[in-house]
Write a protein that holds these residues in place. Sequence first.
Motif, PDB file in Angstrom:
ATOM      1  N   LYS A 179       0.853  -1.186   0.000  1.00 16.72           N
ATOM      2  CA  LYS A 179       0.000   0.000   0.000  1.00 16.72           C
ATOM      3  C   LYS A 179       0.889   1.236   0.000  1.00 16.72           C
ATOM      4  N   LYS A 180       0.792   2.026  -1.052  1.00  8.38           N
ATOM      5  CA  LYS A 180       1.638   3.219  -1.178  1.00  8.38           C
ATOM      6  C   LYS A 180       1.060   4.346  -0.335  1.00  8.38           C
ATOM      7  N   GLU A 181       1.726   4.614   0.787  1.00  6.90           N
ATOM      8  CA  GLU A 181       1.200   5.580   1.735  1.00  6.90           C
ATOM      9  C   GLU A 181       1.997   6.880   1.710  1.00  6.90           C
ATOM     10  N   LYS A 182       1.293   7.937   2.015  1.00 12.30           N
ATOM     11  CA  LYS A 182       1.906   9.256   2.066  1.00 12.30           C
ATOM     12  C   LYS A 182       2.940   9.282   3.180  1.00 12.30           C
ATOM     13  N   GLY A 183       4.091   9.836   2.894  1.00 16.64           N
ATOM     14  CA  GLY A 183       5.132   9.983   3.905  1.00 16.64           C
ATOM     15  C   GLY A 183       6.158   8.882   3.922  1.00 16.64           C
ATOM     16  N   LEU A 184       5.897   7.773   3.184  1.00 16.45           N
ATOM     17  CA  LEU A 184       6.828   6.641   3.208  1.00 16.45           C
ATOM     18  C   LEU A 184       8.203   7.033   2.675  1.00 16.45           C
ATOM     19  N   VAL A 185       8.241   7.732   1.543  1.00 15.94           N
ATOM     20  CA  VAL A 185       9.521   8.098   0.939  1.00 15.94           C
ATOM     21  C   VAL A 185      10.321   8.995   1.881  1.00 15.94           C
ATOM     22  N   GLU A 186       9.646   9.937   2.513  1.00 18.18           N
ATOM     23  CA  GLU A 186      10.331  10.849   3.443  1.00 18.18           C
ATOM     24  C   GLU A 186      10.896  10.091   4.642  1.00 18.18           C
ATOM     25  N   ILE A 187      10.120   9.158   5.175  1.00 21.28           N
ATOM     26  CA  ILE A 187      10.586   8.355   6.313  1.00 21.28           C
ATOM     27  C   ILE A 187      11.763   7.484   5.906  1.00 21.28           C
ATOM     28  N   ARG A 188      11.691   6.890   4.720  1.00 25.85           N
ATOM     29  CA  ARG A 188      12.810   6.080   4.228  1.00 25.85           C
ATOM     30  C   ARG A 188      14.081   6.917   4.118  1.00 25.85           C
ATOM     31  N   ARG A 189      13.940   8.129   3.640  1.00 26.25           N
ATOM     32  CA  ARG A 189      15.117   8.992   3.501  1.00 26.25           C
ATOM     33  C   ARG A 189      15.744   9.295   4.853  1.00 26.25           C
ATOM     34  N   LYS A 190      14.918   9.538   5.846  1.00 30.61           N
ATOM     35  CA  LYS A 190      15.445   9.810   7.189  1.00 30.61           C
ATOM     36  C   LYS A 190      16.180   8.581   7.732  1.00 30.61           C
ATOM     37  N   ILE A 191      15.584   7.414   7.523  1.00 26.77           N
ATOM     38  CA  ILE A 191      16.229   6.177   7.969  1.00 26.77           C
ATOM     39  C   ILE A 191      17.561   6.004   7.251  1.00 26.77           C
ATOM     40  N   PHE A 192      17.572   6.236   5.936  1.00 29.65           N
ATOM     41  CA  PHE A 192      18.793   6.078   5.147  1.00 29.65           C
ATOM     42  C   PHE A 192      19.906   6.983   5.660  1.00 29.65           C
ATOM     43  N   HIS A 193      19.610   8.251   5.857  1.00 33.40           N
ATOM     44  CA  HIS A 193      20.647   9.197   6.249  1.00 33.40           C
ATOM     45  C   HIS A 193      21.151   8.946   7.677  1.00 33.40           C
ATOM     46  N   CYS A 194      20.278   8.421   8.535  1.00 31.90           N
ATOM     47  CA  CYS A 194      20.697   8.111   9.912  1.00 31.90           C
ATOM     48  C   CYS A 194      21.537   6.833   9.982  1.00 31.90           C
ATOM     49  N   LEU A 195      21.245   5.868   9.101  1.00 28.91           N
ATOM     50  CA  LEU A 195      21.957   4.583   9.150  1.00 28.91           C
ATOM     51  C   LEU A 195      23.136   4.528   8.188  1.00 28.91           C
ATOM     52  N   LYS A 196      23.222   5.490   7.274  1.00 31.48           N
ATOM     53  CA  LYS A 196      24.293   5.486   6.268  1.00 31.48           C
ATOM     54  C   LYS A 196      25.659   5.363   6.940  1.00 31.48           C
ATOM     55  N   GLY A 197      26.471   4.431   6.443  1.00 30.56           N
ATOM     56  CA  GLY A 197      27.793   4.204   7.018  1.00 30.56           C
ATOM     57  C   GLY A 197      27.821   3.115   8.069  1.00 30.56           C
ATOM     58  N   THR A 198      26.636   2.650   8.494  1.00 31.00           N
ATOM     59  CA  THR A 198      26.574   1.552   9.470  1.00 31.00           C
ATOM     60  C   THR A 198      26.935   0.239   8.785  1.00 31.00           C
ATOM     61  N   ALA A 199      27.724  -0.575   9.476  1.00 31.47           N
ATOM     62  CA  ALA A 199      28.193  -1.829   8.886  1.00 31.47           C
ATOM     63  C   ALA A 199      27.074  -2.848   8.742  1.00 31.47           C
ATOM     64  N   LEU A 200      27.127  -3.602   7.648  1.00 34.74           N
ATOM     65  CA  LEU A 200      26.264  -4.755   7.468  1.00 34.74           C
ATOM     66  C   LEU A 200      27.155  -5.985   7.338  1.00 34.74           C
ATOM     67  N   ASN A 201      27.309  -6.692   8.449  1.00 35.33           N
ATOM     68  CA  ASN A 201      28.095  -7.925   8.475  1.00 35.33           C
ATOM     69  C   ASN A 201      27.174  -9.093   8.156  1.00 35.33           C
ATOM     70  N   VAL A 202      27.705 -10.118   7.520  1.00 37.58           N
ATOM     71  CA  VAL A 202      26.900 -11.301   7.247  1.00 37.58           C
ATOM     72  C   VAL A 202      27.643 -12.553   7.695  1.00 37.58           C
ATOM     73  N   ILE A 203      26.871 -13.508   8.177  1.00 41.49           N
ATOM     74  CA  ILE A 203      27.410 -14.812   8.539  1.00 41.49           C
ATOM     75  C   ILE A 203      26.851 -15.810   7.534  1.00 41.49           C
ATOM     76  N   LEU A 204      27.707 -16.284   6.650  1.00 45.46           N
ATOM     77  CA  LEU A 204      27.279 -17.223   5.616  1.00 45.46           C
ATOM     78  C   LEU A 204      27.130 -18.609   6.225  1.00 45.46           C
ATOM     79  N   LEU A 205      25.920 -19.097   6.242  1.00 42.78           N
ATOM     80  CA  LEU A 205      25.652 -20.447   6.745  1.00 42.78           C
ATOM     81  C   LEU A 205      25.456 -21.350   5.528  1.00 42.78           C
ATOM     82  N   ASN A 206      26.553 -21.904   5.060  1.00 43.85           N
ATOM     83  CA  ASN A 206      26.525 -22.636   3.797  1.00 43.85           C
ATOM     84  C   ASN A 206      25.854 -23.994   3.889  1.00 43.85           C
TER      85      ASN A 206
END
Length: 573
Positions: A305-332
């Motif tokens: 459901k495309k809701e008003k304000g979603l893009v703006e909220i996503r942008r805030k999340i992006f700018h606050c989390l930008k540079g945060t590490a994303l580590n992964v544990i490969l469970l083969n």
Amino acid sequence: MTERGNVYLQKSTKDKIEKFNKMRGQAVKSKEFWDLVVITAVDEDQRCAYEIQITDKLERKELPLGISYHVFADPPGCKIGNGGSTLHSLQCLHDKYGKSLSGFKVILIHAGGFSQRLPNASALGKIFTAFPLGNPLYQMLELKLAMYVDFPSHMKPGMLVTCADDIELYSIPDQEYVVFDKPGFTALAHPSSLSIGTTHGVFVLEPADVPTISDMQYRTCSQFLHKPTIERMRKSNAVCKREEEEFVYTDSTYYIDHSTAMTLLNIFSEISPLTCEVDAYGDFLQALGRRASVDYTENTANVTKKEKGLVEIRRKIFHCLKGTALNVILLNNSKFYHVGTTEEYLFHLTADPCLRAELGLLASAFSSFCLEKTRVCVMHSILHPSVSVSEGSVVEYCRLDANVNVGSRSIISGCWIGTHLIVPSDTFMHSLSVGLDGNTGFVTVAFGVEDDLKKNVSSPADMKALSLFKRSLDNCVSLWGLCLEKVRFSGDASVCSLWNACIFPVCSDLKDSFEMSLRMMNALDTGNRFTLPENTKLTSLQETLRYKNLKEMLKYREGLYEDILRVNLSNSL
């Protein structure tokens, strides 16, 4: 997966279950288990239902003791998604524990929602979906805790985020452990086909310093792709190859260290109150990694459901989390199972030899009657010895009287079926208790296992576009002698679906309720008209859930529990 891999996976899973079984009903020691188990609920009514069931489980010693279990309901108003629930739960924990939270290891299980694709979990919650193993019988809550039983003793304070409708199995070499000790996000990653990657999150890995192949690897992710096309996977270098076989690494569960959790809490203070759904995977993880781009914030292709304000909220999340590490544990050497639809539920509990072997699933678990067939599943039920259950069917929390016959690929839940009744194949029937006008009533909803309860039309006049047991709904209504113009849809009248179609009779007796709904379904099969008794009140599954009598349903299950113990005791003498 190789034969060797399957053997190790089965052994590892068995070891985890045995370890968790020793914790059930025991006070767990500090650092060997979670400090807090948190479950999300869609509203206050669901929160209350969850808390009652957790209290009952603790009293029956089905869960580890000595730790805190919390259920947090989403705030009233618009839907906020599992990302919104994550943020709201963090706020609730911070309000309750303050600075002490910095020393806690928390598991957060997303269990909110009405489970429209697996309706037997709608009333009491998908986190309480039964599984045919364990004594006492396992539900999804125990299974999740068992599969992650090794995590708390090898993680720094923080939060593990997971969902209530999936199962992750994995094996790693002896003397090795899955360790969550890095700042930022750390996600589990599973090798999957490219087609599966199109419906999941996919990790794009940074090049390895020294290329190796092992059952577990710690890597860094440069970019997270949310439900990408195969073309995008290739362009982003997400596709891996081993022995000429292409695959990608897909998401499931992830860990956030405490410092990053506080960053999310700061984000919440900026964007609350939420006015749209936030995804704990797509909206958080796409902001992470060296190659993360703000472009995803504009992409609403995967949003229901495309809701008003979603893009703006996503942008805030992006700018606050930008540079945060994303580590992964490969469970083969791992497998990911989703159990969120009737089709998946039937397949994994009756037809899938892999999951049955890996978890040690039984054909009959905590029930009064042992079946010789292996491709059936009977749980927490009392069956007369003359009962026949065909292969591919699941019976849970039921009483089946003499000479009852259940067809193949059917789901029967919470029902009391009288003598000589025949349940057709490919049928879903679920009995619930309701409180209406100060009285206790019973409703048995019935659908085809392939029926789409979420498909909707904008007006009751268009109900012919809805299909029940492969018949148009208007045809069904006519066969039941009902006036098309008087058929009611509960809730929002502009969204008409099988979910809110008021076509199920309310009865004063549980057995009568099942038989009445079965006769209605038989009319659809034969094409012979069936007339409901005069002044029969009709309701929908949606409305039934709104007025459900939780205490009566749990009382019924408790009565079954005591009777099963009594029957099994007398059989053992």
